[in-house]
Design an enzyme around this catalytic site. Structure first.
Site, PDB file in Angstrom:
ATOM      1  N   LYS A  90      45.094  41.618  32.995  1.00  0.00           N
ATOM      2  CA  LYS A  90      43.640  41.717  32.978  1.00  0.00           C
ATOM      3  C   LYS A  90      43.089  40.490  33.661  1.00  0.00           C
ATOM      4  CE  LYS A  90      39.728  43.482  31.713  1.00  0.00           C
ATOM      5  NZ  LYS A  90      39.395  43.432  33.176  1.00  0.00           N
ATOM      6  N   GLN A 111      44.172  32.606  33.457  1.00  0.00           N
ATOM      7  CA  GLN A 111      43.802  33.849  32.774  1.00  0.00           C
ATOM      8  C   GLN A 111      44.800  34.186  31.657  1.00  0.00           C
ATOM      9  OE1 GLN A 111      40.984  35.425  34.572  1.00  0.00           O
ATOM     10  NE2 GLN A 111      40.596  36.402  32.615  1.00  0.00           N
ATOM     11  N   LYS A 126      45.070  38.387  38.239  1.00  0.00           N
ATOM     12  CA  LYS A 126      43.917  38.038  39.088  1.00  0.00           C
ATOM     13  C   LYS A 126      44.147  38.617  40.468  1.00  0.00           C
ATOM     14  CE  LYS A 126      40.070  35.786  38.665  1.00  0.00           C
ATOM     15  NZ  LYS A 126      39.305  35.452  37.441  1.00  0.00           N
ATOM     16  N   ASP A 166      34.734  38.862  39.765  1.00  0.00           N
ATOM     17  CA  ASP A 166      34.746  37.394  39.757  1.00  0.00           C
ATOM     18  C   ASP A 166      33.770  37.019  40.871  1.00  0.00           C
ATOM     19  OD1 ASP A 166      36.594  35.060  38.506  1.00  0.00           O
ATOM     20  OD2 ASP A 166      36.148  34.534  40.568  1.00  0.00           O
ATOM     21  N   ASN A 241      25.800  35.029  38.266  1.00  0.00           N
ATOM     22  CA  ASN A 241      25.826  35.831  37.038  1.00  0.00           C
ATOM     23  C   ASN A 241      26.046  34.984  35.783  1.00  0.00           C
ATOM     24  OD1 ASN A 241      28.266  37.107  35.231  1.00  0.00           O
ATOM     25  ND2 ASN A 241      26.550  38.506  35.472  1.00  0.00           N
ATOM     26  N   SER A 381      35.075  42.475  28.472  1.00  0.00           N
ATOM     27  CA  SER A 381      35.838  43.420  29.292  1.00  0.00           C
ATOM     28  C   SER A 381      36.837  44.176  28.424  1.00  0.00           C
ATOM     29  CB  SER A 381      36.600  42.676  30.402  1.00  0.00           C
ATOM     30  OG  SER A 381      35.790  42.475  31.531  1.00  0.00           O
TER      31      SER A 381
END
Ligand code: 2IT
Length: 449
Positions: A90, A111, A126, A166, A241, A381
């Site tokens: 993920k 991650q 990623k 991202d 964001n 997510s």
């Protein structure tokens, strides 16, 4: 430092000398988990750490797309499936011209531990491309995303690998990527990507999640010192964001975000980004594609624009770098210490060089690491994945409640892990220790491969 840990760091530095960002994150993570490795000599026997720094697999692929004039272009796409020990891979996709394997690996490695910290069953991955979205038309973005998915679809799936956004990949890009997935696969398959639009399987509050989670984490940091977030001034970088989510939650809780930054410089707003109009204007600036933060100073009274400067010389209670990697180097860290700032809360992935991070910690600031602070994004997510697989939609309040709970847990688990291994109140070491332990346990349980 533990000898085995040291040898793995040296090994990575030698083998990946041309990937400095990856070496940087490996050194940062492994140096804090050394006390766990001291306690587990069996790790060396099964070479756990050299396996941990080697992606399980990584794909590189060609992406050819046509611009609006009929000219064809070729980019390189990537997907790194770094570690799947605790769940499907993920992690986001980054579209930026500076993307190369070293960036994808550094983000993928971070991650792994971030996703572990969330407490949810997600592994680390990623991806991205060296594509520059700046100045591209909507049709060009669509064609690029379609061409990208024509290759990526072979490697992903809801139980395999679940990409998200991202930098350079937001709601619009996820929409085009998902559309192409459906075209190629003729299946919904539980959504397959996260960060989808609400009408087609996205989670409420996913766009806000990274910024909201960062502010919830900050609240815990302040609570530790018996402080209230109300009235706190925050200097941040970026205006994308994540910055938007921080401003929105800070405004709701009565804190004041006084700076924003872009490639053109930074703005200082003494009244804070504290009205709905101002917070919404961040979305307008982002959608314009101009990539200029000066627009904010032109639009609102009493705001000053500082061309070609970073906001790290301003006085504020809290610093939150929310733009990109290595945004805060030694010279900025010195300014932050000189200004007697007490809280340094990373939000962007690896926004601080290792020497600057060490210096800030040694100078007595409370430093919070990005892999804990920004974990709210990937957490929601994972909540989107749950909702998709259950064919349910949770209310914004329900998602927010779970996000808040997850962030408090991440903070508490980090504090406890650091204490357990003799680091005292050290949020950086704590996040690495807590994140690592679960992945190591899972890898040990699953045998050597
Ligand atoms: O850095 C990150 O955690 C993200 N870009 C979000 C990853 C995700 O899967 O939501």
């Amino acid at each position: 430092m533990n000898k085995y840990v040291k040898s793995v760091i040296e090994n990575v530095k030698k083998k990946h000398a041309n990937e400095p960002e990856f070496c940087q994150t490996v050194e940062e993570v492994l140096s804090s988990i050394s006390p766990i490795v001291d306690k587990h000599p069996e790790y060396e026997k099964v070479d756990l750490l050299n396996r941990l720094v080697e992606p399980e697999r990584m794909f590189t692929f060609r992406v050819a797309w046509m611009d609006d004039k009929g000219q064809w272009h070729t980019n390189t796409g990537y997907r790194c499936q770094f570690n799947g020990a605790i769940g499907p891979y993920k992690g986001g996709l980054r579209f930026q011209p500076n993307v190369y394997p070293g960036i994808i690996k550094f983000l993928g490695f971070e991650q792994i531990f971030k996703n572990s910290l969330t407490g949810l069953p997600i592994g680390g991955g990623k991806g991205g491309a060296d594509f520059d979205p700046a100045g591209k038309s909507d049709a060009e973005i669509m064609r690029f995303c379609q061409a990208y998915m024509q290759e990526l679809y072979k490697y992903i799936g809801p139980d395999v690998d679940v990409p998200a956004g991202d930098m350079g990949v937001g709601g619009r890009e996820i929409g085009y990527l998902f559309g192409e997935w459906r075209k190629l696969k003729s299946t919904w398959q539980n959504g397959v990507l996260t960060g989808k639009g609400f009408p087609y399987g996205g989670s409420l509050n996913r766009p806000e999640a990274t910024g909201y989670g960062a502010v919830y984490y900050l609240q815990e940091v302040l609570k530790h010192d018996k402080k209230n977030i109300k009235g706190t001034t925050i200097a941040i970088s970026g205006f994308g964001n994540v910055a938007w989510g921080i401003c929105k939650k800070a405004k709701e809780l009565g804190a004041k975000v006084v700076t924003l930054s872009g490639p053109d410089g930074y703005i200082y707003d003494p009244n804070g980004v504290s009205t709905d109009e101002k917070v919404d204007y961040l979305l307008t600036m982002r959608a314009s594609g101009r990539n200029k933060v000066k627009d904010y100073a032109d639009k609102f009274k009493g705001v000053k624009f500082y061309p070609n400067q970073k906001p790290w010389g301003v006085k504020a209670d809290v610093i939150m770098p929310a733009a990109m990697q290595n945004d805060v180097k030694m010279e900025s860290a010195k300014l932050i210490v000189k200004n007697k700032i007490k809280y340094y809360v990373e939000v962007a992935n690896m926004p601080t060089t290792n020497d600057a991070l060490q210096y800030l910690m040694k100078s007595g600031l409370t430093v919070a690491p990005s892999k804990a602070v920004n974990a709210g994004g990937v957490s929601v997510s994972a909540l989107e994945m749950s909702q998709n697989s259950e064919r349910l939609i949770w209310t914004a309040e329900e998602v927010d409640k779970q996000l808040h709970h997850i962030m408090v847990n991440i903070y508490n688990n980090s504090v406890a892990a650091a204490k357990k291994y003799g680091f005292g109140y050290n949020l950086v070491a704590g996040a690495n220790l807590a994140g690592f332990q679960k992945v190591a346990d899972a890898m040990m349980a699953q045998g050597v491969f």
